[in-house]
Write an enzyme that holds these catalytic residues in place. Sequence first.
Site, PDB file in Angstrom:
ATOM      1  N   ARG A   1      -6.688  14.260   2.655  1.00 42.02           N
ATOM      2  CA  ARG A   1      -6.444  13.156   1.724  1.00 42.02           C
ATOM      3  C   ARG A   1      -5.178  13.318   0.874  1.00 42.02           C
ATOM      4  O   ARG A   1      -5.131  12.870  -0.277  1.00 42.02           O
ATOM      5  CB  ARG A   1      -7.643  12.943   0.778  1.00 42.02           C
TER       6      ARG A   1
ATOM      7  N   SER B   1     -14.394   6.639  -1.827  1.00 38.82           N
ATOM      8  CA  SER B   1     -14.913   7.883  -2.423  1.00 38.82           C
ATOM      9  C   SER B   1     -14.154   8.198  -3.703  1.00 38.82           C
ATOM     10  O   SER B   1     -12.929   8.176  -3.716  1.00 38.82           O
ATOM     11  CB  SER B   1     -14.732   9.059  -1.453  1.00 38.82           C
TER      12      SER B   1
ATOM     13  N   GLU C   1     -12.148  16.992  -8.317  1.00 40.17           N
ATOM     14  CA  GLU C   1     -10.815  16.366  -8.241  1.00 40.17           C
ATOM     15  C   GLU C   1     -10.961  14.907  -7.814  1.00 40.17           C
ATOM     16  O   GLU C   1     -11.654  14.590  -6.840  1.00 40.17           O
ATOM     17  CB  GLU C   1      -9.937  17.114  -7.222  1.00 40.17           C
TER      18      GLU C   1
HETATM   19  C1  FAD Z   1     -14.865   0.273   1.090  1.00 42.32           C
HETATM   20  C2  FAD Z   1     -13.841   1.381   1.157  1.00 42.32           C
HETATM   21  C3  FAD Z   1     -13.904   2.310   2.176  1.00 42.32           C
HETATM   22  C4  FAD Z   1     -12.969   3.341   2.261  1.00 42.32           C
HETATM   23  N1  FAD Z   1     -13.073   4.233   3.275  1.00 42.32           N
HETATM   24  C5  FAD Z   1     -12.149   5.212   3.384  1.00 42.32           C
HETATM   25  C6  FAD Z   1     -12.219   6.141   4.465  1.00 42.32           C
HETATM   26  O1  FAD Z   1     -13.083   6.081   5.332  1.00 42.32           O
HETATM   27  N2  FAD Z   1     -11.278   7.117   4.532  1.00 42.32           N
HETATM   28  C7  FAD Z   1     -10.268   7.217   3.601  1.00 42.32           C
HETATM   29  O2  FAD Z   1      -9.430   8.117   3.728  1.00 42.32           O
HETATM   30  N3  FAD Z   1     -10.184   6.354   2.556  1.00 42.32           N
HETATM   31  C8  FAD Z   1     -11.096   5.367   2.433  1.00 42.32           C
HETATM   32  N4  FAD Z   1     -11.016   4.480   1.389  1.00 42.32           N
HETATM   33  C9  FAD Z   1      -9.986   4.667   0.354  1.00 42.32           C
HETATM   34  C10 FAD Z   1      -8.648   3.939   0.607  1.00 42.32           C
HETATM   35  O3  FAD Z   1      -8.827   2.866   1.516  1.00 42.32           O
HETATM   36  C11 FAD Z   1      -7.593   4.904   1.143  1.00 42.32           C
HETATM   37  O4  FAD Z   1      -7.276   5.896   0.197  1.00 42.32           O
HETATM   38  C12 FAD Z   1      -6.291   4.216   1.547  1.00 42.32           C
HETATM   39  O5  FAD Z   1      -5.471   5.170   2.154  1.00 42.32           O
HETATM   40  C13 FAD Z   1      -5.524   3.576   0.391  1.00 42.32           C
HETATM   41  O6  FAD Z   1      -4.562   2.687   0.948  1.00 42.32           O
HETATM   42  P1  FAD Z   1      -3.993   1.451   0.134  1.00 42.32           P
HETATM   43  O7  FAD Z   1      -2.989   0.769   0.967  1.00 42.32           O
HETATM   44  O8  FAD Z   1      -5.086   0.613  -0.384  1.00 42.32           O
HETATM   45  O9  FAD Z   1      -3.231   2.208  -1.030  1.00 42.32           O
HETATM   46  P2  FAD Z   1      -3.341   1.998  -2.608  1.00 42.32           P
HETATM   47  O10 FAD Z   1      -4.749   2.177  -3.028  1.00 42.32           O
HETATM   48  O11 FAD Z   1      -2.680   0.741  -3.005  1.00 42.32           O
HETATM   49  O12 FAD Z   1      -2.482   3.246  -3.101  1.00 42.32           O
HETATM   50  C14 FAD Z   1      -2.942   4.567  -2.890  1.00 42.32           C
HETATM   51  C15 FAD Z   1      -1.771   5.538  -3.115  1.00 42.32           C
HETATM   52  O13 FAD Z   1      -0.840   5.368  -2.057  1.00 42.32           O
HETATM   53  C16 FAD Z   1       0.463   5.103  -2.589  1.00 42.32           C
HETATM   54  N5  FAD Z   1       1.163   4.217  -1.677  1.00 42.32           N
HETATM   55  C17 FAD Z   1       0.720   3.050  -1.147  1.00 42.32           C
HETATM   56  N6  FAD Z   1       1.641   2.533  -0.319  1.00 42.32           N
HETATM   57  C18 FAD Z   1       2.692   3.397  -0.329  1.00 42.32           C
HETATM   58  C19 FAD Z   1       3.957   3.421   0.298  1.00 42.32           C
HETATM   59  N7  FAD Z   1       4.351   2.445   1.121  1.00 42.32           N
HETATM   60  N8  FAD Z   1       4.796   4.453   0.037  1.00 42.32           N
HETATM   61  C20 FAD Z   1       4.425   5.448  -0.793  1.00 42.32           C
HETATM   62  N9  FAD Z   1       3.243   5.490  -1.418  1.00 42.32           N
HETATM   63  C21 FAD Z   1       2.385   4.472  -1.194  1.00 42.32           C
HETATM   64  C22 FAD Z   1       0.202   4.451  -3.943  1.00 42.32           C
HETATM   65  O14 FAD Z   1       1.333   4.553  -4.800  1.00 42.32           O
HETATM   66  C23 FAD Z   1      -0.990   5.269  -4.406  1.00 42.32           C
HETATM   67  O15 FAD Z   1      -0.547   6.509  -4.930  1.00 42.32           O
HETATM   68  C24 FAD Z   1     -11.937   3.435   1.287  1.00 42.32           C
HETATM   69  C25 FAD Z   1     -11.859   2.476   0.261  1.00 42.32           C
HETATM   70  C26 FAD Z   1     -12.800   1.461   0.199  1.00 42.32           C
HETATM   71  C27 FAD Z   1     -12.684   0.438  -0.911  1.00 42.32           C
END
Ligand code: FAD
Length: 283
Positions: A163, A210, A276
């Site tokens: 992660r 999570s 964390e």
């Molecule tokens: C219902 C649900 C289920 C989920 N299941 C999982 C799972 O199975 N596995 C998992 O790993 N996560 C899961 N997540 C968590 C989440 O989807 C992940 O952490 C995902 O990677 C976040 O992506 P995002 O585009 O929404 O980023 P954001 O939430 O918008 O941002 C997350 C971080 O990424 C950075 N970021 C985003 N885009 C960029 C970019 N282009 N360049 C640099 N930095 C960037 C942001 O600045 C921030 O620090 C889940 C969330 C939900 C709500």
Amino acid sequence: MFDGLEVLENADLKNYCTFKIGGKGTIVFPKNVVELKKVIRECKKNHNDYFILGNGSNLLFPDNNLSTILVSLKHFNKIKEVKKGKIFVEAGVNLFYLNHFLKENSLGGLEWSYGIPASMGGAVFMNAGAFGHSIFDFIESVKVLHNSKVEVLKKENINYTYRSSNIKGIILGATFNFSYCHKHKIDEKQQYFLTCRKSCQPYEQFSAGSVFKHNIDKKIIPAKLIDELGLKGTKIGGAEISKKHAGFIVNNGDAKAIDVLAIIEYIKYKTGEDLELEIIYVK
Ligand SMILES: Cc1cc2nc3c(=O)[nH]c(=O)nc-3n(C[C@H](O)[C@H](O)[C@H](O)COP(=O)(O)OP(=O)(O)OC[C@H]3O[C@@H](n4cnc5c(N)ncnc54)[C@H](O)[C@@H]3O)c2cc1C
């Protein structure tokens, strides 16, 4: 400050995150790298912090107004097949759309991610993963904007762990390798993983996934610990530890960020562990 760019002032931040929590803020939507560079330049010139917004599926916004400028890459939304199996995906492409594209093009490998409500950029930055896979398993290189320069980072030069990744700069896109697979097999797998997800996660409720990371060294799985302490269903204000998955905090409709933060502190107190955070509190 952002003359000529697409800007949303006074945006309701709850509409830009899956938690559906947050006050107001400014979001800029650059359409290309030139505009993105301009946004960063202007923020620096005006001593304004900025934060790259993906799909907001891992974020908690504050209840009050956010002075940090949010930079959305939603216009970076193209997928290009470089050659059979090798595709370049821009950062703003969401994983549902990417999975759909892969299925239509008979490219297998990413089915486990079907249902993660993330953008590709956010998924790479967080090294999203599930069911024993992670996004870096399929990456060849990542294109970033770093110190005003566009660079291509080869996978072997990136440090990625559970992660997280050490990518500096803004992810513009990534090149992936996938292998041929029959369309109906891909569809079957995507539906299978989505069903698994829906059966064990509060998928229909507002959350940010999570809340805590696993502690690999101490072998702590927060959800297990929270469950064993009987904390499922604990509520503070509109926030609740999910009854379905103890690792999730859900918003019952009117939760405030302070409710979520209070539950986080309560969990740390009850478990006696300085867990964390996986979710990111944007301040
Ligand atoms: C219902 C649900 C289920 C989920 N299941 C999982 C799972 O199975 N596995 C998992 O790993 N996560 C899961 N997540 C968590 C989440 O989807 C992940 O952490 C995902 O990677 C976040 O992506 P995002 O585009 O929404 O980023 P954001 O939430 O918008 O941002 C997350 C971080 O990424 C950075 N970021 C985003 N885009 C960029 C970019 N282009 N360049 C640099 N930095 C960037 C942001 O600045 C921030 O620090 C889940 C969330 C939900 C709500």
